[in-house]
Design a protein around this motif. Structure first.
Motif, PDB file in Angstrom:
ATOM      1  N   PRO A 166       0.724  -1.205   0.133  1.00 40.95           N
ATOM      2  CA  PRO A 166      -0.040   0.042   0.161  1.00 40.95           C
ATOM      3  C   PRO A 166       1.013   1.379  -0.071  1.00 40.95           C
ATOM      4  CG  PRO A 166      -0.961  -1.500   1.624  1.00 40.95           C
ATOM      5  CD  PRO A 166       0.616  -2.059   1.194  1.00 40.95           C
ATOM      6  N   ALA A 167       0.099   2.481  -0.427  1.00 38.71           N
ATOM      7  CA  ALA A 167       0.881   3.555  -0.429  1.00 38.71           C
ATOM      8  C   ALA A 167       1.322   3.976   0.985  1.00 38.71           C
ATOM      9  CB  ALA A 167       0.240   4.708  -1.351  1.00 38.71           C
ATOM     10  N   ALA A 168       2.475   4.657   1.137  1.00 34.23           N
ATOM     11  CA  ALA A 168       2.695   5.136   2.620  1.00 34.23           C
ATOM     12  C   ALA A 168       1.821   6.250   3.029  1.00 34.23           C
ATOM     13  CB  ALA A 168       4.161   5.725   2.507  1.00 34.23           C
ATOM     14  N   THR A 169       1.232   7.243   2.150  1.00 37.69           N
ATOM     15  CA  THR A 169       0.306   8.222   2.169  1.00 37.69           C
ATOM     16  C   THR A 169      -0.727   8.113   1.220  1.00 37.69           C
ATOM     17  OG1 THR A 169       1.254   9.739   0.649  1.00 37.69           O
ATOM     18  CG2 THR A 169       2.302   9.558   2.853  1.00 37.69           C
ATOM     19  N   GLY A 170      -1.706   8.987   1.439  1.00 37.55           N
ATOM     20  CA  GLY A 170      -2.934   8.882   0.466  1.00 37.55           C
ATOM     21  C   GLY A 170      -2.705   9.399  -0.802  1.00 37.55           C
ATOM     22  N   ASP A 171      -1.616  10.318  -0.865  1.00 37.71           N
ATOM     23  CA  ASP A 171      -1.513  10.928  -2.152  1.00 37.71           C
ATOM     24  C   ASP A 171      -0.323   9.934  -2.922  1.00 37.71           C
ATOM     25  OD1 ASP A 171      -2.746  13.089  -1.314  1.00 37.71           O
ATOM     26  OD2 ASP A 171      -0.899  14.183  -0.643  1.00 37.71           O
ATOM     27  N   GLY A 172       0.128   9.315  -2.361  1.00 40.15           N
ATOM     28  CA  GLY A 172       1.238   8.349  -2.853  1.00 40.15           C
ATOM     29  C   GLY A 172       0.625   7.067  -3.564  1.00 40.15           C
ATOM     30  N   GLN A 173       1.362   6.226  -4.600  1.00 48.50           N
ATOM     31  CA  GLN A 173       0.871   5.237  -5.193  1.00 48.50           C
ATOM     32  C   GLN A 173       1.332   4.118  -4.612  1.00 48.50           C
ATOM     33  OE1 GLN A 173      -1.024   6.080  -7.282  1.00 48.50           O
ATOM     34  NE2 GLN A 173      -0.250   8.346  -8.006  1.00 48.50           N
ATOM     35  N   PRO A 174       0.542   3.264  -4.651  1.00 51.98           N
ATOM     36  CA  PRO A 174       0.875   1.859  -4.027  1.00 51.98           C
ATOM     37  C   PRO A 174       1.886   1.282  -5.075  1.00 51.98           C
ATOM     38  CG  PRO A 174      -1.139   1.442  -5.312  1.00 51.98           C
ATOM     39  CD  PRO A 174      -0.827   2.955  -5.389  1.00 51.98           C
ATOM     40  N   GLU A 175       2.705   0.171  -4.331  1.00 53.65           N
ATOM     41  CA  GLU A 175       3.671  -0.556  -5.397  1.00 53.65           C
ATOM     42  C   GLU A 175       3.138  -1.815  -5.667  1.00 53.65           C
ATOM     43  OE1 GLU A 175       7.387  -0.798  -3.886  1.00 53.65           O
ATOM     44  OE2 GLU A 175       7.487   1.449  -3.353  1.00 53.65           O
ATOM     45  N   MET A 176       3.367  -2.497  -6.816  1.00 56.29           N
ATOM     46  CA  MET A 176       2.234  -3.819  -7.137  1.00 56.29           C
ATOM     47  C   MET A 176       3.562  -4.287  -7.871  1.00 56.29           C
ATOM     48  SD  MET A 176      -1.191  -2.498  -8.268  1.00 56.29           S
ATOM     49  CE  MET A 176      -2.479  -1.973  -6.874  1.00 56.29           C
ATOM     50  N   ALA A 177       3.479  -5.777  -7.857  1.00 52.64           N
ATOM     51  CA  ALA A 177       4.494  -6.616  -8.418  1.00 52.64           C
ATOM     52  C   ALA A 177       4.092  -7.958  -8.618  1.00 52.64           C
ATOM     53  CB  ALA A 177       5.872  -6.557  -7.476  1.00 52.64           C
ATOM     54  N   TYR A 178       4.317  -8.744  -9.531  1.00 56.11           N
ATOM     55  CA  TYR A 178       4.113 -10.150  -9.720  1.00 56.11           C
ATOM     56  C   TYR A 178       5.341 -10.729  -8.866  1.00 56.11           C
ATOM     57  CZ  TYR A 178       1.138  -9.378 -13.674  1.00 56.11           C
ATOM     58  OH  TYR A 178       0.025  -9.016 -14.572  1.00 56.11           O
ATOM     59  N   MET A 179       5.138 -11.911  -7.835  1.00 56.43           N
ATOM     60  CA  MET A 179       6.453 -12.389  -7.471  1.00 56.43           C
ATOM     61  C   MET A 179       6.494 -14.102  -7.873  1.00 56.43           C
ATOM     62  SD  MET A 179       5.740 -10.933  -3.602  1.00 56.43           S
ATOM     63  CE  MET A 179       7.191 -11.463  -3.077  1.00 56.43           C
ATOM     64  N   GLY A 180       7.533 -14.280  -8.301  1.00 56.92           N
ATOM     65  CA  GLY A 180       7.697 -15.613  -8.574  1.00 56.92           C
ATOM     66  C   GLY A 180       7.739 -16.093 -10.186  1.00 56.92           C
ATOM     67  N   LEU A 181       7.625 -14.926 -10.869  1.00 52.72           N
ATOM     68  CA  LEU A 181       7.777 -15.178 -12.398  1.00 52.72           C
ATOM     69  C   LEU A 181       9.224 -15.508 -12.668  1.00 52.72           C
ATOM     70  CD1 LEU A 181       5.384 -12.819 -14.565  1.00 52.72           C
ATOM     71  CD2 LEU A 181       5.587 -15.199 -14.730  1.00 52.72           C
ATOM     72  N   PRO A 182       9.600 -16.438 -13.391  1.00 48.80           N
ATOM     73  CA  PRO A 182      11.204 -16.394 -13.629  1.00 48.80           C
ATOM     74  C   PRO A 182      11.442 -15.353 -14.933  1.00 48.80           C
ATOM     75  CG  PRO A 182       9.574 -18.221 -14.795  1.00 48.80           C
ATOM     76  CD  PRO A 182       8.739 -17.635 -13.899  1.00 48.80           C
ATOM     77  N   ASP A 183      12.613 -15.077 -15.159  1.00 48.41           N
ATOM     78  CA  ASP A 183      13.109 -14.326 -16.160  1.00 48.41           C
ATOM     79  C   ASP A 183      13.136 -15.091 -17.463  1.00 48.41           C
ATOM     80  OD1 ASP A 183      13.384 -12.221 -14.273  1.00 48.41           O
ATOM     81  OD2 ASP A 183      15.457 -12.837 -13.932  1.00 48.41           O
ATOM     82  N   SER A 184      13.341 -16.348 -17.336  1.00 46.99           N
ATOM     83  CA  SER A 184      13.491 -17.146 -18.692  1.00 46.99           C
ATOM     84  C   SER A 184      12.559 -18.499 -18.463  1.00 46.99           C
ATOM     85  CB  SER A 184      14.824 -17.401 -18.945  1.00 46.99           C
ATOM     86  OG  SER A 184      15.324 -18.281 -17.912  1.00 46.99           O
ATOM     87  N   LEU A 185      11.815 -18.863 -19.636  1.00 46.79           N
ATOM     88  CA  LEU A 185      11.161 -20.034 -19.481  1.00 46.79           C
ATOM     89  C   LEU A 185      11.476 -20.998 -20.770  1.00 46.79           C
ATOM     90  CD1 LEU A 185       7.788 -18.941 -18.607  1.00 46.79           C
ATOM     91  CD2 LEU A 185       9.008 -20.553 -17.393  1.00 46.79           C
ATOM     92  N   PRO A 186      11.473 -22.029 -20.793  1.00 51.74           N
ATOM     93  CA  PRO A 186      11.480 -22.979 -22.180  1.00 51.74           C
ATOM     94  C   PRO A 186      10.218 -22.742 -22.960  1.00 51.74           C
ATOM     95  CG  PRO A 186      10.974 -24.508 -20.475  1.00 51.74           C
ATOM     96  CD  PRO A 186      11.220 -23.098 -19.794  1.00 51.74           C
ATOM     97  N   SER A 187      10.296 -23.119 -24.408  1.00 50.74           N
ATOM     98  CA  SER A 187       9.238 -23.065 -25.095  1.00 50.74           C
ATOM     99  C   SER A 187       8.443 -24.163 -25.054  1.00 50.74           C
ATOM    100  CB  SER A 187       9.851 -22.964 -26.527  1.00 50.74           C
ATOM    101  OG  SER A 187      10.539 -24.041 -26.986  1.00 50.74           O
ATOM    102  N   GLY A 188       7.034 -24.115 -25.338  1.00 51.62           N
ATOM    103  CA  GLY A 188       6.388 -25.420 -25.094  1.00 51.62           C
ATOM    104  C   GLY A 188       4.957 -24.829 -24.411  1.00 51.62           C
ATOM    105  N   ARG A 189       4.342 -25.722 -24.418  1.00 46.06           N
ATOM    106  CA  ARG A 189       2.748 -25.564 -23.773  1.00 46.06           C
ATOM    107  C   ARG A 189       2.914 -25.448 -22.358  1.00 46.06           C
ATOM    108  NH1 ARG A 189      -1.708 -29.025 -27.118  1.00 46.06           N
ATOM    109  NH2 ARG A 189      -1.460 -27.897 -28.948  1.00 46.06           N
ATOM    110  N   THR A 190       2.479 -24.282 -21.927  1.00 48.66           N
ATOM    111  CA  THR A 190       2.468 -23.613 -20.361  1.00 48.66           C
ATOM    112  C   THR A 190       1.475 -23.213 -19.685  1.00 48.66           C
ATOM    113  OG1 THR A 190       4.756 -22.970 -21.203  1.00 48.66           O
ATOM    114  CG2 THR A 190       4.009 -21.916 -19.237  1.00 48.66           C
TER     115      THR A 190
END
Ligand SMILES: [Cu+2]
Length: 297
Positions: A166-190
Motif C-alpha cells: 500500500p501507499a505510505a500516504t494517501g497521495d502516494g501510489q501503491p507498489e505492485m509486483a508479480y512475485m515468482g515469475l522467472p526471467d526465462s522459460l523453455p518454449s512449449g505449452r505452459t
C-alpha cells in the motif's frame, strides 16, 4: 466492419485491454464463483513438478479440449467486441466453438463451467441480447476450465503471485509486483497460474513482443494502447479476484514476452472508487511495478 476469416485472429490490443479491464471491473461477483471453482484446481495442482515431464495419455476429446484451452484467452478477449456494438455473431460463434471443444473433453466443474459459456453465448447469438454477456458469473465460467491445462493436459506449470504494497500516504501510489515469475522459460505449452495476494483485482496479460520492436520493457510500458498493440500481441490472459487463483494456457514460442496487469489503480475501495489519474490518463498497475519480462528459448 472487418473481414473475419474462420481462422482465429488476434483482436486489436486496445479493445482487448478494454475487454479485460472491463471484465475485471465486472468481476465483482468473481470471488464467490472462483472460490468454488478453484477448490478442485488447488488440490489437483498440489503436485505440479512431475507434470512437465510426464506425457499424459488422453482421449481424442481430452486432447481436443487441451488444444482448445490454448484458444480460451483469445476467446475471452473476443467478448470485448469490436467497439460499442459489442462482439459480432462471428466472434461469438468462435467463442462458443472454443468452449464446446473444451466442454467435450473435460469433466466435473470445469466441464460445467465450459457448458455454461457455450449455452450463454449461444443464447446471445440466438436472441441478440448482449446483456447476457455482462452476467458477472460468466467471466468466472470462462476462466475456470483453464485449470485443466496443468491437471489434465500436463502443460508446464508456472506459478506466480500478485502482490501489493500500500501507499505510505494517501497521495502516494501503491507498489505492485508479480512475485515468482522467472526471467526465462523453455518454449512449449505452459500453464500460467496467478494467485492474488492483494486486495484489488489483478490480471496477467501475457504479451509476446514482436521481433520488430527493439525497445526495452520499460519503453514498451510507456506506450499508449495503440502503440503497444503495434509492439506486442496478447497470447494469454487471466484475471483474479482478491484471494483467488486463476490460470491461462499458452504454447510459448521463442522470443521476448512481457506479463503485465492492465487494471487501473483506484482512488479507494468499493463501488464509488474511481481510477487514479496521472499526467497521461489512468495509472495502470503495470506502471507501479506489475510487469515482468520473460525470455523464452
Ligand atoms: Cu494488477
Amino acid at each position: 466492419m472487418t473481414d473475419i476469416t474462420p481462422a482465429r485472429r488476434r483482436p486489436p490490443l486496445s479493445r482487448s485491454l478494454l475487454a479485460l479491464t472491463t471484465a475485471a471491473v465486472l468481476a465483482a461477483g468473481l470471488t464467490a464463483c472462483s472460490s468454488s471453482d478453484d477448490e478442485p484446481a488447488a488440490e489437483d495442482a498440489a503436485t505440479p513438478t512431475a507434470t512437465a515431464t510426464v506425457e499424459p495419455t488422453l482421449t481424442a476429446e481430452q486432447q481436443a479440449a487441451c488444444d482448445s484451452l490454448l484458444d480460451a484467452a483469445t476467446a475471452l478477449l473476443d467478448l470485448g467486441g469490436s467497439g460499442e456494438d459489442g462482439p459480432t455473431d462471428e466472434e461469438l460463434t468462435q467463442v462458443a466453438d472454443v468452449y464446446r471443444g473444451i466442454a467435450a473433453g473435460l469433466a466435473g466443474e470445469e466441464q460445467a463451467a465450459a457448458t455454461t459459456v457455450v449455452e450463454t453465448v449461444d443464447e446471445v447469438v440466438q436472441t441478440g441480447n448482449q446483456k447476457l454477456l455482462e452476467d458477472e458469473s460468466l467471466l468466472g465460467s470462462m476462466l475456470a476450465p483453464a485449470a485443466a491445462g496443468r491437471t489434465l493436459c500436463g502443460y508446464a506449470p508456472v506459478d506466480f503471485m500478485a502482490h501489493e504494497t500500500p501507499a505510505a500516504t494517501g497521495d502516494g501510489q501503491p507498489e505492485m509486483a508479480y512475485m515468482g515469475l522467472p526471467d526465462s522459460l523453455p518454449s512449449g505449452r505452459t500453464s500460467f497460474q496467478l494467485t492474488n495476494e492483494g486486495e484489488d483485482f489483478h490480471e496477467a496479460l501475457v504479451m509476446k513482443v514482436k521481433d520488430s520492436y527493439s525497445g526495452t520493457m520499460d519503453d514498451l510500458l510507456q506506450l499508449d494502447d495503440e502503440a503497444m498493440a503495434q509492439a506486442a500481441d496478447i497470447v494469454a490472459a487471466t484475471v483474479t479476484a482478491p484471494g483467488a487463483t486463476a490460470a491461462t494456457n499458452v504454447d510459448l514460442s521463442a522470443g521476448r514476452y512481457v506479463v503485465l496487469c492492465h487494471i487501473p489503480v483506484m482512488d479507494g475501495t468499493g463501488p464509488d472508487a474511481q481510477p487514479k489519474m496521472g499526467a497521461d490518463g489512468p495509472i495502470w498497475h503495470y506502471s507501479v511495478g506489475m510487469a515482468h519480462e520473460v525470455t523464452v528459448s
